[in-house]
Design a protein around this motif. Structure first.
Motif, PDB file in Angstrom:
ATOM      1  N   PRO A 626       5.546 -56.835 -19.515  1.00 20.37           N
ATOM      2  CA  PRO A 626       4.334 -57.017 -18.793  1.00 20.37           C
ATOM      3  C   PRO A 626       4.929 -57.466 -17.717  1.00 20.37           C
ATOM      4  CG  PRO A 626       5.833 -58.317 -20.573  1.00 20.37           C
ATOM      5  CD  PRO A 626       5.917 -57.520 -21.200  1.00 20.37           C
ATOM      6  N   VAL A 627       3.427 -57.088 -16.737  1.00 16.37           N
ATOM      7  CA  VAL A 627       4.094 -56.968 -15.090  1.00 16.37           C
ATOM      8  C   VAL A 627       2.917 -57.233 -14.266  1.00 16.37           C
ATOM      9  CG1 VAL A 627       6.169 -55.010 -15.098  1.00 16.37           C
ATOM     10  CG2 VAL A 627       3.350 -54.179 -15.397  1.00 16.37           C
ATOM     11  N   PRO A 628       3.050 -58.250 -14.750  1.00 16.30           N
ATOM     12  CA  PRO A 628       2.225 -59.594 -13.672  1.00 16.30           C
ATOM     13  C   PRO A 628       1.132 -59.030 -12.284  1.00 16.30           C
ATOM     14  CG  PRO A 628       3.042 -61.169 -15.073  1.00 16.30           C
ATOM     15  CD  PRO A 628       4.537 -59.786 -14.499  1.00 16.30           C
ATOM     16  N   GLY A 629       0.122 -58.436 -12.218  1.00  7.19           N
ATOM     17  CA  GLY A 629      -0.549 -57.821 -10.676  1.00  7.19           C
ATOM     18  C   GLY A 629      -0.721 -56.256 -11.200  1.00  7.19           C
ATOM     19  N   THR A 630      -0.574 -56.144 -10.200  1.00  6.09           N
ATOM     20  CA  THR A 630      -1.200 -54.428  -9.659  1.00  6.09           C
ATOM     21  C   THR A 630       0.360 -53.658  -8.768  1.00  6.09           C
ATOM     22  OG1 THR A 630      -3.802 -55.383 -10.047  1.00  6.09           O
ATOM     23  CG2 THR A 630      -3.217 -52.858  -8.921  1.00  6.09           C
ATOM     24  N   HIS A 631       0.221 -52.670  -9.725  1.00  3.09           N
ATOM     25  CA  HIS A 631       1.340 -52.015  -9.141  1.00  3.09           C
ATOM     26  C   HIS A 631       1.316 -50.424  -9.320  1.00  3.09           C
ATOM     27  CE1 HIS A 631       3.602 -56.025 -10.301  1.00  3.09           C
ATOM     28  NE2 HIS A 631       2.908 -55.499 -11.439  1.00  3.09           N
ATOM     29  N   ARG A 632       1.838 -50.125  -8.284  1.00  4.43           N
ATOM     30  CA  ARG A 632       1.396 -48.795  -7.735  1.00  4.43           C
ATOM     31  C   ARG A 632       2.502 -47.984  -8.910  1.00  4.43           C
ATOM     32  NH1 ARG A 632      -2.654 -44.624  -7.207  1.00  4.43           N
ATOM     33  NH2 ARG A 632      -1.590 -43.217  -5.654  1.00  4.43           N
ATOM     34  N   GLU A 633       2.366 -46.755  -9.620  1.00  5.39           N
ATOM     35  CA  GLU A 633       3.648 -46.315  -9.999  1.00  5.39           C
ATOM     36  C   GLU A 633       3.868 -44.998  -9.620  1.00  5.39           C
ATOM     37  OE1 GLU A 633       6.517 -45.006 -11.916  1.00  5.39           O
ATOM     38  OE2 GLU A 633       4.595 -43.656 -13.623  1.00  5.39           O
ATOM     39  N   LEU A 634       5.417 -45.005  -8.991  1.00  2.68           N
ATOM     40  CA  LEU A 634       5.597 -44.043  -8.016  1.00  2.68           C
ATOM     41  C   LEU A 634       5.763 -42.601  -9.203  1.00  2.68           C
ATOM     42  CD1 LEU A 634       8.041 -45.849  -6.179  1.00  2.68           C
ATOM     43  CD2 LEU A 634       6.213 -45.367  -5.539  1.00  2.68           C
ATOM     44  N   LEU A 635       6.363 -42.870  -9.879  1.00  2.00           N
ATOM     45  CA  LEU A 635       7.054 -40.783 -10.835  1.00  2.00           C
ATOM     46  C   LEU A 635       4.792 -40.780 -11.254  1.00  2.00           C
ATOM     47  CD1 LEU A 635       9.159 -42.284 -13.367  1.00  2.00           C
ATOM     48  CD2 LEU A 635       9.521 -41.277 -11.295  1.00  2.00           C
ATOM     49  N   ASP A 636       4.581 -41.119 -11.443  1.00  2.16           N
ATOM     50  CA  ASP A 636       2.506 -40.521 -12.188  1.00  2.16           C
ATOM     51  C   ASP A 636       1.805 -40.625 -10.981  1.00  2.16           C
ATOM     52  OD1 ASP A 636       1.973 -43.063 -12.644  1.00  2.16           O
ATOM     53  OD2 ASP A 636       1.903 -42.211 -14.699  1.00  2.16           O
ATOM     54  N   GLY A 637       1.795 -41.644  -9.757  1.00  5.70           N
ATOM     55  CA  GLY A 637       1.030 -41.933  -9.023  1.00  5.70           C
ATOM     56  C   GLY A 637      -0.158 -42.666  -9.578  1.00  5.70           C
ATOM     57  N   THR A 638      -0.374 -43.385 -10.648  1.00  3.53           N
ATOM     58  CA  THR A 638      -0.766 -44.471 -11.437  1.00  3.53           C
ATOM     59  C   THR A 638      -0.854 -45.524 -10.317  1.00  3.53           C
ATOM     60  OG1 THR A 638      -0.383 -44.588 -13.358  1.00  3.53           O
ATOM     61  CG2 THR A 638      -1.386 -42.703 -12.676  1.00  3.53           C
ATOM     62  N   ASP A 639      -2.089 -46.556 -11.171  1.00  3.05           N
ATOM     63  CA  ASP A 639      -1.875 -47.792 -10.465  1.00  3.05           C
ATOM     64  C   ASP A 639      -1.917 -48.937 -12.346  1.00  3.05           C
ATOM     65  OD1 ASP A 639      -2.105 -47.651  -7.657  1.00  3.05           O
ATOM     66  OD2 ASP A 639      -4.114 -47.777  -7.795  1.00  3.05           O
ATOM     67  N   VAL A 640      -1.056 -49.470 -11.944  1.00  4.67           N
ATOM     68  CA  VAL A 640      -0.896 -50.158 -13.763  1.00  4.67           C
ATOM     69  C   VAL A 640      -1.468 -52.077 -12.638  1.00  4.67           C
ATOM     70  CG1 VAL A 640       0.496 -48.492 -14.110  1.00  4.67           C
ATOM     71  CG2 VAL A 640       0.997 -50.458 -13.032  1.00  4.67           C
ATOM     72  N   THR A 641      -1.998 -52.422 -13.866  1.00  3.56           N
ATOM     73  CA  THR A 641      -2.346 -53.551 -13.690  1.00  3.56           C
ATOM     74  C   THR A 641      -1.706 -55.206 -15.174  1.00  3.56           C
ATOM     75  OG1 THR A 641      -4.163 -53.263 -12.391  1.00  3.56           O
ATOM     76  CG2 THR A 641      -3.978 -55.789 -13.165  1.00  3.56           C
ATOM     77  N   ASP A 642      -0.543 -55.340 -15.001  1.00  2.91           N
ATOM     78  CA  ASP A 642      -0.337 -55.933 -15.647  1.00  2.91           C
ATOM     79  C   ASP A 642       1.007 -56.157 -17.351  1.00  2.91           C
ATOM     80  OD1 ASP A 642      -1.301 -58.749 -14.359  1.00  2.91           O
ATOM     81  OD2 ASP A 642      -3.577 -57.923 -15.693  1.00  2.91           O
ATOM     82  N   THR A 643       0.555 -54.184 -17.351  1.00  3.37           N
ATOM     83  CA  THR A 643       1.537 -54.041 -18.391  1.00  3.37           C
ATOM     84  C   THR A 643       1.213 -52.892 -17.639  1.00  3.37           C
ATOM     85  OG1 THR A 643      -0.280 -53.045 -19.680  1.00  3.37           O
ATOM     86  CG2 THR A 643       0.596 -55.677 -20.052  1.00  3.37           C
ATOM     87  N   VAL A 644       2.653 -52.103 -18.324  1.00  5.40           N
ATOM     88  CA  VAL A 644       3.296 -50.496 -18.367  1.00  5.40           C
ATOM     89  C   VAL A 644       3.680 -50.357 -19.118  1.00  5.40           C
ATOM     90  CG1 VAL A 644       5.417 -51.506 -16.916  1.00  5.40           C
ATOM     91  CG2 VAL A 644       4.074 -48.732 -16.863  1.00  5.40           C
ATOM     92  N   THR A 645       3.103 -49.237 -20.154  1.00  2.64           N
ATOM     93  CA  THR A 645       3.993 -48.677 -21.174  1.00  2.64           C
ATOM     94  C   THR A 645       4.657 -47.499 -20.927  1.00  2.64           C
ATOM     95  OG1 THR A 645       1.899 -48.997 -22.585  1.00  2.64           O
ATOM     96  CG2 THR A 645       3.727 -47.768 -23.623  1.00  2.64           C
TER      97      THR A 645
END
Length: 656
Positions: A626-645
């Protein structure tokens, strides 16, 4: 201002490793630089063990091969960390100058044929080391490939020989001034050891029975100082030629032989070699401990000088790293402050003692899994480098550590050989790591005012200055937690009255420390709510002065296992891992210290560095974090919201 790692990285993460091209024909060098470019390598360390190639006989100089190599690397955009080769003198030195060879505590010579076979106190060794360093620095000072100096390698030599004995006596005279002061510090009235002349003093060679612990403690201090003299002598030579370039020497992880705090002050860049066992279930935590300690020594970004791309060759059984683990542990180092990720070594050797120690290019060649994973790591580091390089980590917790205390507590006559200082330190760091509480390390005399919580796993020796520092920290509102066997002796290893400094007893609410009760292997002691391991103590609390958690049953029934007075806590046993984690997490919460991230699945590590959040999955199964909010994942260049796998040994680097 002194040069720093930032002067070399310039927004990059240094990526590469030790390069030993003298082991290969020159046609291989061109293949090497091609593969380096393919893998994203931007830095290599040269010359660490090249003394016999550079000086094949006394006074000779063979620099032509190194000239060609430096030019080749520069042409391909690879910077060079140039080492002084003084860790392993050529065989001719020991043959012609036996005084350069160290002796062990039994008087046996440590011969050439391995490495580190030099006496730190030998004037002959120091003269030859200075000469080769001078000529290297003069020749390559202006070379465009040169980015940094690396002095010697993994300083670890102890010497009990005659020249070391003479140097030890000089060191002692400078420290104590008089024999009366030395005899007092060493407690030589015990066993009729009083010295009437300086010439009678020797290193702690093998006696009939136990060695004098004061003598052993000073010999450890002396050894650290002599090795540091060797290091700074070479450092000063290269600085004179290249004042604009930083200088480093590589520490070994939590190595006992050097006062790492003092050594770090003499370096422009603090670097370490790190080799956790891939089969160790606590390998990641042990790596994190060394990374946190190195970052604290550096007071900022640091250099991972060596790690293994696969197996090492010096354990009983040397296991390779499973797929993905090398990448995971490399990113763990970056998360905890490294701005350089390097290896021993670039190409796996075909001959010599370390031919089964892995390299970035393994015996399988560039098609092998190891090199393919190295390529992926190089590309991943490049994706995040400009946003992570030079950034810092903020910690609210400090773990106090001191080499002098470690040395003093490690003497032969202690109450339990099961009390191993590094393992006690590891247990406390593990508790904080598993609670997702980022910690710095600090010297007990450092300014602690910036920390909400200070923990002392064990400081058997505390100076008066350190004691005053801890008392001032608590008076100013800090929360302090100390483990057993803390504050027992002064700086001369003299037991303080009462078995613990009176100021500490007052701080924790201890009226009397009656006895220490060490525990046997496999033995535990029941406490209210948990079980204690390794150690226990018969403590009488001051009436009404302390809140306690009692022992239950046995000789210590009803006596305090844990005491608290105001913001000062004392643990007279080592709680089992889950209990220690819960206890420290609760104390931290009361001090206003919060985990990096809440709700983390088991096996996931979270570290904030600058504005970035690093998530590291130390498990083999995918997890959702769980990662509340929206974030930029720098390794693959995607945006993630609330969760990251995160997949098996997965890594995510998030920017909010």
């Amino acid at each position: 201002m002194s040069p720093s790692l930032a002067d070399v990285t310039r927004g990059r993460i240094l990526f590469g490793g030790d390069y030993n091209p003298e082991q290969w024909p020159e046609e291989t060098w061109h293949e090497d630089v091609r593969l380096m470019k393919e893998a994203g390598v931007n830095s290599v360390t040269l010359g660490v063990f090249s003394w016999s190639r550079l000086e094949p006989e006394p006074g000779a100089r063979e620099f032509g091969w190194l000239d060609r190599l430096m030019d080749l690397l520069h042409e391909h955009g690879v910077g060079v960390v140039l080492a002084t080769p003084t860790a392993s003198p050529p065989p001719w030195m020991g043959r012609l100058h036996p005084d350069t060879l160290p002796r062990d505590a039994d008087g046996r010579v440590e011969w050439w044929g391995g490495r580190q076979h030099f006496s730190h106190s030998s004037a002959t060794y120091r003269r030859y080391a200075a000469a080769i360093t001078e000529d290297l620095a003069a020749r390559y000072a202006g070379h465009p490939a040169l980015t940094m100096w690396h002095i010697n390698n993994e300083y670890c030599t102890f010497d009990h020989g005659d020249e070391a004995a003479a140097a030890f006596r000089r060191w002692l005279r400078e420290k104590y001034g008089t024999l009366d002061a030395l005899n007092s510090a060493w407690g030589t009235d015990f066993w009729s050891q009083g010295y009437d002349t300086w010439d009678g003093i020797l290193p702690p060679r093998r006696p009939h029975y136990m060695k004098n612990p004061g003598q052993v403690l000073d010999f450890r201090r002396f050894t650290s100082d002599m090795l540091l003299e060797c290091c700074t002598a070479e450092r000063d030579i290269v600085r004179r030629h290249t004042p604009h370039l930083p200088v480093t020497t590589n520490f070994m992880p939590l190595w006992t032989g050097q006062d790492g705090w003092r050594w770090a002050r003499e370096e422009d860049v603090v670097s370490v070699d790190l080799y956790p066992d891939p089969r160790d279930p606590l390998g990641a935590q042990r790596g994190a401990l060394v990374q946190d300690l190195t970052r604290s020594q550096a007071r900022g970004p640091w250099m991972l000088m060596e790690q293994a791309a696969g197996p090492v060759n010096w354990r009983g059984v040397n296991h390779p790293k499973p797929r993905g683990l090398n990448r995971l542990w490399s990113f763990q180092a970056v998360a905890r402050g490294a701005d350089a990720v390097c290896y021993f070594q670039w190409r796996q050797s075909r001959q010599g003692a370390e031919k089964f120690h892995s390299g970035m290019v393994s015996h399988a060649g560039p098609e092998g899994r190891t090199f393919q994973e190295v390529k992926r790591l190089g590309a991943d580091l490049a994706r995040v480098a400009d946003q992570v390089s030079g950034t810092r980590i903020t910690a609210d917790v400090a773990i106090l550590h001191d080499w002098h205390s470690w040395w003093a507590g490690d003497h032969e006559g202690r109450l339990s050989t099961r009390v191993d200082y590094p393992e006690v330190l590891t247990a406390w760091h593990r508790a904080l790591w598993e609670a997702h509480l980022t910690a710095d390390f600090a010297h007990p005399e450092d300014d602690l005012s910036g920390y909400r919580l200070v923990v002392v796993p064990q400081l058997y020796l505390l100076t008066d200055s350190a004691l005053a520092n801890l008392l001032a920290y608590t008076r100013e509102g800090g929360t302090l937690v100390c483990g057993f066997l803390t504050g027992v002796v002064d700086e001369d290893d003299r037991v303080r009255p009462g078995g613990m400094d009176a100021r500490l007893r007052e701080l924790f609410g201890i009226r009397t420390l009656h006895e220490w009760w060490p525990l046997d292997a496999g033995e535990t002691v029941a406490c209210e709510g948990f079980r204690g391991t390794l150690w226990s103590e018969e403590i009488e609390p001051a009436p009404g002065a302390a809140e306690t958690v009692p022992y239950r049953g046995g000789e210590l029934d009803g006596l305090p296992a844990v005491l608290r007075r105001d913001r000062a806590w004392y643990l007279s046993t080592l709680p089992e891992p889950d209990a220690l984690r819960s206890l420290l997490a609760g104390i931290a919460a009361g001090a206003g210290v919060r985990p990096v991230l809440d709700g983390l699945p088991h096996g996931v590590e979270a570290v904030r560095r600058g504005d970035l959040l690093f998530l590291l999955n130390h498990g083999r199964e995918p997890v959702t974090v769980p990662v509340p909010g929206t974030h930029r994942e720098l390794l693959d260049g995607t945006d993630v919201t609330d969760t990251v796998t995160l997949g098996r040994y997965g890594v995510a680097v998030l920017r909010s």
